[in-house]
Design a protein around this motif. Sequence first.
Motif, PDB file in Angstrom:
ATOM      1  N   VAL A  81      -5.320 -23.034 -20.262  1.00  0.00           N
ATOM      2  CA  VAL A  81      -5.186 -24.049 -19.222  1.00  0.00           C
ATOM      3  C   VAL A  81      -5.182 -23.339 -17.873  1.00  0.00           C
ATOM      4  N   HIS A  82      -6.050 -23.798 -16.966  1.00  0.00           N
ATOM      5  CA  HIS A  82      -6.152 -23.210 -15.638  1.00  0.00           C
ATOM      6  C   HIS A  82      -5.666 -24.214 -14.601  1.00  0.00           C
ATOM      7  N   GLY A  83      -5.080 -23.689 -13.529  1.00  0.00           N
ATOM      8  CA  GLY A  83      -4.584 -24.561 -12.464  1.00  0.00           C
ATOM      9  C   GLY A  83      -3.086 -24.565 -12.358  1.00  0.00           C
ATOM     10  N   GLY A  84      -2.435 -23.657 -13.093  1.00  0.00           N
ATOM     11  CA  GLY A  84      -0.981 -23.583 -13.045  1.00  0.00           C
ATOM     12  C   GLY A  84      -0.336 -24.197 -14.262  1.00  0.00           C
ATOM     13  N   ILE A 119      -9.766 -26.364 -18.357  1.00  0.00           N
ATOM     14  CA  ILE A 119      -9.546 -25.635 -19.607  1.00  0.00           C
ATOM     15  C   ILE A 119     -10.753 -24.770 -19.919  1.00  0.00           C
ATOM     16  N   SER A 120     -10.511 -23.799 -20.747  1.00  0.00           N
ATOM     17  CA  SER A 120     -11.585 -22.983 -21.297  1.00  0.00           C
ATOM     18  C   SER A 120     -11.201 -22.612 -22.717  1.00  0.00           C
ATOM     19  N   TYR A 178      -5.696 -35.681 -20.369  1.00  0.00           N
ATOM     20  CA  TYR A 178      -4.434 -35.640 -21.109  1.00  0.00           C
ATOM     21  C   TYR A 178      -3.439 -34.685 -20.443  1.00  0.00           C
ATOM     22  N   ILE A 179      -3.902 -33.513 -20.047  1.00  0.00           N
ATOM     23  CA  ILE A 179      -3.007 -32.534 -19.414  1.00  0.00           C
ATOM     24  C   ILE A 179      -2.471 -33.074 -18.095  1.00  0.00           C
ATOM     25  N   GLN A 180      -3.333 -33.751 -17.334  1.00  0.00           N
ATOM     26  CA  GLN A 180      -2.852 -34.353 -16.089  1.00  0.00           C
ATOM     27  C   GLN A 180      -1.781 -35.397 -16.396  1.00  0.00           C
TER      28      GLN A 180
END
Length: 961
Positions: A603-606, A767-768, A783-785
């Motif tokens: 997960v990218h962005g913190g 994501i990656s 979903y992560i948001q």
Amino acid sequence: MRNKVKLSWPLLIYGLLVLLAFWGTVLHWQTGLLQAGSIGGLAGWELLKVLGGTSAIIIPMLVGYYQGPIHRRWPLALGYGLVGAVTFSLAHWLPSGGGTTERYLVQQIFITWLGTLLLWMAAPVLHRILHRWQAKQRRTVILALIGVFLVLEILGWQMLLGFAGGRSLVWLAFLFTIGDWLATDRAWWQRFSRWFYLVLGLISWLLTALTIWLHNSRVDYNPHRGLLVDHLHQLIGIAPCQPLLLITSVLLLMAVGYHHLAISLADLGRGILTLNLLGIPLAFAPVASKIPWLLCWIVLTAAIITGLPLLFERLFADVSWTISGAAIRRWAGRVIRFGWPLLLTYLILWLLTVASFALLWNNDWTMVTWAVTKRAAIININTLMIFAICLVLMAITNRWWLSSGITIAFYIGWIVASQLKIAAREEPILPTDMSTLTAPKEMLGMVDSKTIVAVVGGAILLLGVCAWLEHRYGHPRLRWWGRLGVALVAVLFLGSFTRANHSNSLTFKQLQKYHDIPYFYKQIRGAQMNGTLLQFANNIDVHVMTKPVGYSAARMHQIEQRYTTVGAKINQDRQHGTVGRQNLVFVLSESFADPSRVPGMKVHGGDPLPFLHQLEKHTTSGLMLSSGYGGGTANMEYQALTGLAVASFSPTMPTPYSQLVPYQKRAWSINQLFNYSIGIHPFTANLYSRKTVYHKFGFAKFYHFGSADKLTYTKKIYHNPKVSDDSTYKEITLNLRRQPHGKFVQVATMQNHMPYQNYYRHNHYSISGDNFSEGQENSIETYIQGIHYTDTALKSWIHQLDELDQPTTVVWYGDHLPGIYNKVSMSKYGVPLHETDYFIYSNKAARRLNHDRIVNQHQLVSPNVFGALALAKMDMKVSPYYALLTKVSEEIPATSLPLDGSSKNNTAHQGGISFVDQHGKEVKLNAKQRQLYHDYQLVQYDLTAGHGYLMKDRFLKSVAK
């Protein structure tokens, strides 16, 4: 030559039209050039697409139609075969990926092409074999087979003839036989004009296009909206094997070849290689931008379209046996005379079944057509079940029309009764309702008198008609051995449904093939999908739990004494004998699980969950081992409330909320320890029988959509259709403030429920990795948001709780992972795919009261021990029951259904129990643990399926002393 129809150029043009149709189909689903709302565009491409299906039928028939001589041309035949094989081989290895629609279609087209080539090579021998019968004999068999094929298609059983969707050699040989018959029986079918066949063929062609569209438009059931959602299916290359398509092809061939159909080897070569064209656009769809490659393959295929095959003249030995036409006619006459009453009864029962589906879907025509086309096999299983009852009556009475009348009358009554129960309770007739037959007066008193009169009057009229039919057509009768055989077959068929939920039974496996999904958690949905009779049968084979070894009244008394002693020892270190002013809140956070733990994904962005991760460092917390993946919410809720493990139940009872609790005389739940309890669920309460379950558990109030007590906070986040977690937390706080002290609150949130369709204005996380399919990124990021918004709402709510002067403890947990990580191996990563987050938090008032007890030794737990952990956090003394659960939480590893993917949500499964230690490894129990777990299973059996020796307050509620 004026009356000859030469096929050289028409076949070539036809092949180019087919190519256009399939290339248009590819453009449709690859680029979206045609939108679902463009009815004209869709209809045009659908009609063109039927050309492809027609070609796959007409070309094998042309091979059979051609009766001329064949010359040996080894080089050309070998070249033709090799070029075609190379074409498909290269297309097979294009970067479309294994298992994709394009690759699958290329493989299927290759089978058709190869089978047609083999028929071409074997044509002379096949012609000699077929011509041993006269044309009118072949005509009888062929027309009968076409009729049977049409009936079987309606019934959903075309595989019985081995036609296998139009790809099998049996199917291609059948088409060859039709072509040969058309060429040799021209005098019979030319009694009508060519325009007659042409008009009928065009009408049939249009009906075929409509039928194929109904079959190919995919309809998905949305289980949480309670409706069917229509999606545009990936339009397939060659249409499925359809009787209308076959009839259309035969009529068009008759129209084209009415005067004379001149076919050359070159024509047949072009025709067979037309099949080669079908796979080109589909094979190249993933690389559609590379148009030159596509053009190269078109040119290559067109260049070799004049290739000629090699024909082997002797492949089979001569066959000398024949069947006389008279014998065939006598046999057919007997079958018709004896069988037409059975077929008529079956047809009536089938129509009644379709009508019952229409009633279940409120007479929605779209849903009726969907049921007939997509659930044909299920419709016929329902029809066969009631037909089997008719056969049993026939075996008893030896009067077919009387048996039919009684069966039809009963079925009509069943359908009416089902609708009445659905209207009253949103539930079809279930096996548990059979107990009401002992009180018929009370049951009939709940039904409108006009309905009773109409049903009784209709039954009398029907039986009168059947009495006349019995008098008019009452023969022949069955002999005793025939009646015995019929009864045996019918009873065995009906009896097989007693094994419908046993995963190793033949019945279960067959029902799975027909896509029977019981939907135990919402019986009305099961009836809509499976029909009322099959849904009734699905609920027959339900066994709560296997009786543990040693179960008896004496053994349960020993267990009560043992855990009374254990509880007294635990209570020496606890200060509160009753809940007093303390509150306990259970929060099931829908689909909540930290995505950073998913194997193979970053997960990218913190950190999307900064507050949760900080909170977990300062309170009781860890991971919960869920029994489900992507679903099964109510099972986690049930385990948390009752302390009972779903893994210990029978595999035939996967959803205790709907299959067990409503039918228990008394059902235990932790809320019964408290003075007052409420439930909150910001959604409809129709799923999982929650309204009935919460009432059975003794909740005073249940807030949900449609409840008498209205939800106060129902705001949503941007375009998310579900109520936000922030609103749900505010609803909890409101009820904590306005209800009396010493209360229990059960909450199931909805914000993060699937699907995840770009709800929010901005997704701050990306994501990656390799654990998700292409195009799935947006759903996962949405979903992560969403769980980030949950984290923010959680921070605000915890602050609100700390300002509350009532001592309040919260058990907060995610119920399961969302089912969006579809490339992670369940067999390899079963444990992490079932691990969700949990914490147990006490607000400031509770920490002051209980001296801030932190039960932090539990890193991985199962939801059935949450009650014991919560009581420890609240410093409350325990009853013998919670003493047992405390020992289970301390000494038994986390417990779940099998984690390898073999156990499905809300449906019968293989059974078995997985135990996972604190390191995430599946382990076996030692002797001491096995004894403890056996005690636990004995108690669970007693409380749910046994005699209830321990279903009393001194074991469940009273503090052990």
